[in-house]
Design a protein around this motif. Sequence first.
Motif, PDB file in Angstrom:
ATOM      1  N   PRO A 266       0.825  -1.222   0.000  1.00 48.50           N
ATOM      2  CA  PRO A 266       0.000   0.000   0.000  1.00 48.50           C
ATOM      3  C   PRO A 266       0.856   1.268   0.000  1.00 48.50           C
ATOM      4  O   PRO A 266       0.824   2.073   0.941  1.00 48.50           O
ATOM      5  CB  PRO A 266      -0.803  -0.144   1.293  1.00 48.50           C
ATOM      6  N   LEU A 267       1.620   1.467  -1.060  1.00 53.86           N
ATOM      7  CA  LEU A 267       2.493   2.633  -1.155  1.00 53.86           C
ATOM      8  C   LEU A 267       1.660   3.900  -1.335  1.00 53.86           C
ATOM      9  O   LEU A 267       0.704   3.918  -2.108  1.00 53.86           O
ATOM     10  CB  LEU A 267       3.469   2.476  -2.320  1.00 53.86           C
ATOM     11  N   THR A 268       2.035   4.944  -0.623  1.00 52.31           N
ATOM     12  CA  THR A 268       1.240   6.167  -0.635  1.00 52.31           C
ATOM     13  C   THR A 268       1.700   7.167  -1.690  1.00 52.31           C
ATOM     14  O   THR A 268       1.100   8.233  -1.827  1.00 52.31           O
ATOM     15  CB  THR A 268       1.289   6.858   0.744  1.00 52.31           C
ATOM     16  N   GLN A 269       2.760   6.854  -2.411  1.00 49.95           N
ATOM     17  CA  GLN A 269       3.232   7.789  -3.425  1.00 49.95           C
ATOM     18  C   GLN A 269       2.451   7.658  -4.727  1.00 49.95           C
ATOM     19  O   GLN A 269       1.850   6.624  -5.008  1.00 49.95           O
ATOM     20  CB  GLN A 269       4.726   7.561  -3.722  1.00 49.95           C
ATOM     21  N   SER A 270       2.496   8.716  -5.519  1.00 48.01           N
ATOM     22  CA  SER A 270       1.875   8.667  -6.839  1.00 48.01           C
ATOM     23  C   SER A 270       2.668   7.726  -7.745  1.00 48.01           C
ATOM     24  O   SER A 270       3.866   7.489  -7.538  1.00 48.01           O
ATOM     25  CB  SER A 270       1.839  10.064  -7.464  1.00 48.01           C
ATOM     26  N   ALA A 271       1.995   7.205  -8.759  1.00 47.76           N
ATOM     27  CA  ALA A 271       2.638   6.265  -9.685  1.00 47.76           C
ATOM     28  C   ALA A 271       3.826   6.910 -10.393  1.00 47.76           C
ATOM     29  O   ALA A 271       4.869   6.274 -10.589  1.00 47.76           O
ATOM     30  CB  ALA A 271       1.617   5.763 -10.703  1.00 47.76           C
ATOM     31  N   LEU A 272       3.695   8.181 -10.763  1.00 53.61           N
ATOM     32  CA  LEU A 272       4.786   8.831 -11.491  1.00 53.61           C
ATOM     33  C   LEU A 272       5.970   9.142 -10.589  1.00 53.61           C
ATOM     34  O   LEU A 272       7.109   9.194 -11.063  1.00 53.61           O
ATOM     35  CB  LEU A 272       4.282  10.097 -12.185  1.00 53.61           C
ATOM     36  N   PHE A 273       5.737   9.352  -9.301  1.00 55.96           N
ATOM     37  CA  PHE A 273       6.883   9.530  -8.407  1.00 55.96           C
ATOM     38  C   PHE A 273       7.653   8.218  -8.283  1.00 55.96           C
ATOM     39  O   PHE A 273       8.896   8.205  -8.312  1.00 55.96           O
ATOM     40  CB  PHE A 273       6.442  10.015  -7.030  1.00 55.96           C
ATOM     41  N   LEU A 274       6.961   7.101  -8.153  1.00 53.64           N
ATOM     42  CA  LEU A 274       7.632   5.804  -8.115  1.00 53.64           C
ATOM     43  C   LEU A 274       8.367   5.546  -9.427  1.00 53.64           C
ATOM     44  O   LEU A 274       9.473   4.992  -9.440  1.00 53.64           O
ATOM     45  CB  LEU A 274       6.624   4.694  -7.833  1.00 53.64           C
ATOM     46  N   ASP A 275       7.759   5.959 -10.537  1.00 53.20           N
ATOM     47  CA  ASP A 275       8.399   5.814 -11.839  1.00 53.20           C
ATOM     48  C   ASP A 275       9.672   6.656 -11.912  1.00 53.20           C
ATOM     49  O   ASP A 275      10.675   6.253 -12.511  1.00 53.20           O
ATOM     50  CB  ASP A 275       7.415   6.238 -12.928  1.00 53.20           C
TER      51      ASP A 275
ATOM     52  N   LEU B 133      -1.349   1.366 -13.725  1.00 54.08           N
ATOM     53  CA  LEU B 133      -1.889   0.036 -14.024  1.00 54.08           C
ATOM     54  C   LEU B 133      -0.797  -1.015 -14.161  1.00 54.08           C
ATOM     55  O   LEU B 133      -0.947  -2.143 -13.675  1.00 54.08           O
ATOM     56  CB  LEU B 133      -2.725   0.093 -15.306  1.00 54.08           C
ATOM     57  N   ARG B 134       0.301  -0.674 -14.812  1.00 51.28           N
ATOM     58  CA  ARG B 134       1.343  -1.676 -15.064  1.00 51.28           C
ATOM     59  C   ARG B 134       2.486  -1.622 -14.057  1.00 51.28           C
ATOM     60  O   ARG B 134       3.255  -2.558 -13.930  1.00 51.28           O
ATOM     61  CB  ARG B 134       1.907  -1.505 -16.479  1.00 51.28           C
ATOM     62  N   GLY B 135       2.588  -0.492 -13.330  1.00 52.15           N
ATOM     63  CA  GLY B 135       3.704  -0.317 -12.416  1.00 52.15           C
ATOM     64  C   GLY B 135       4.909   0.266 -13.136  1.00 52.15           C
ATOM     65  O   GLY B 135       5.004   0.199 -14.371  1.00 52.15           O
ATOM     66  N   PRO B 136       5.839   0.869 -12.412  1.00 54.74           N
ATOM     67  CA  PRO B 136       7.038   1.434 -13.033  1.00 54.74           C
ATOM     68  C   PRO B 136       7.858   0.370 -13.758  1.00 54.74           C
ATOM     69  O   PRO B 136       7.938  -0.781 -13.320  1.00 54.74           O
ATOM     70  CB  PRO B 136       7.822   1.998 -11.839  1.00 54.74           C
ATOM     71  N   ARG B 137       8.439   0.759 -14.857  1.00 52.80           N
ATOM     72  CA  ARG B 137       9.334  -0.147 -15.589  1.00 52.80           C
ATOM     73  C   ARG B 137      10.614  -0.346 -14.783  1.00 52.80           C
ATOM     74  O   ARG B 137      11.190   0.610 -14.275  1.00 52.80           O
ATOM     75  CB  ARG B 137       9.643   0.460 -16.959  1.00 52.80           C
ATOM     76  N   VAL B 138      11.064  -1.580 -14.663  1.00 53.07           N
ATOM     77  CA  VAL B 138      12.220  -1.884 -13.812  1.00 53.07           C
ATOM     78  C   VAL B 138      13.396  -2.461 -14.593  1.00 53.07           C
ATOM     79  O   VAL B 138      14.385  -2.911 -14.002  1.00 53.07           O
ATOM     80  CB  VAL B 138      11.818  -2.844 -12.668  1.00 53.07           C
ATOM     81  N   THR B 139      13.297  -2.465 -15.921  1.00 49.18           N
ATOM     82  CA  THR B 139      14.407  -2.902 -16.778  1.00 49.18           C
ATOM     83  C   THR B 139      14.531  -1.909 -17.928  1.00 49.18           C
ATOM     84  O   THR B 139      13.665  -1.073 -18.155  1.00 49.18           O
ATOM     85  CB  THR B 139      14.175  -4.311 -17.343  1.00 49.18           C
TER      86      THR B 139
END
Length: 382
Positions: free
Chosen positions: A236-245, A332-338
């Motif tokens: 349950p991460l509270t950050q926005s998706a783009l910040f995680l990205d 929806l897909r989550g940050p790209r990690v590769t």
Amino acid sequence: MGIPILHALRIGTYVLKQHVSGRKRYPLVLMLEPLFRCNLACAGCGKIDYPDEILNQRLSVEDCMKAIDECGAPVISIAGGEPLLHRDMPEIVRGFLARRKIVILCTNALLLAKKIDQYQPHPDFNWSIHLDGDKDMHDKSVCQDGVYEKAIEAIKLAKSKGFRVSINCTLFNTASPDQVARFFDEVKRLGLDGITVSPGYAYERAPDQEHFLNREKTRQLFRGILARGRGGKSWPLTQSALFLDFLAGNQTYRCTPWGNPTRTVFGWQRPCYLLGEGYAETFDALMKETDWDSYGVGNYEKCANCMVHSGFEATAVVDSIKRPLTALSVSLRGPRVTGPMAPDVPLDKQRCAEFVFSAEVDRRVSALRSHKTKPERVAAPE
């Protein structure tokens, strides 16, 4: 995500209104430090490295209400120091809630069991427990054994009483993706409502300057963590998706220091929560008189490695409004990690660091001591 839908809608509506009105700079979260005194001495902080004259200072209830009335941010994060050492903190929280603000009360939890009955559960109130990883990670971070167990017990207690509870987790260069992912799995099982995670910032006065992450190591660490949690969707991460990205190296962002304005016992801190290089008497003066272009990654040497949420989350939130389809896709897909990372902000034109904070502290101490030694004025006889 660990953000309630109604809170997300309120914040999104607020941001949209600012854009429609054409307002260029506006606050998102008020960072309130009503005192610097703490009952821990964390090596990565240095906030309690002040003379007693300053550690004994407190913002009054009136000061705190004036701060939020001045800036108008929809969210308030109360930090310090340790806020539960402030005897008026329950009244301060009630005052903010009466103004329909979203209140996050940050605490190391050592006093939570003693103080918790002074507070009532509320949809807009959230305990944020400082927890920098598992037992080994956290107790090392706070330089005291046994704090992790006390924090875990405090989380269980607060949840049993019906409060919203999250943790705030700061990571250093000793963290490993496997260890952090296991820790997130563990605390999720406690029923946490949110996890706020951020790389540490090299506070100028922090005793330990060796374990802060640089930007490259931050990207690699967060790619490793997010890859072990379905792009972060497992927690349950509270950050926005783009910040995680952004943390994963997929966005090129400059910070938005005015997005999280900071009010301390010294005044309104310039330029941001992390960096104190002068103070304004009012929020209006902070916004109008600060040379914002002198700070930030690419502009100032002290900011070169910063990727902290208090500087970049506001950037990501604004970007989410400007690019909603991109934000939705990442969510929806989550940050790209590769794969390749986004280009970083160049540092070749940044100005050199100026070390002015110690002089500011000396000036404040001198003023307090001078005020203390002045004789009291005695009324003239009638």
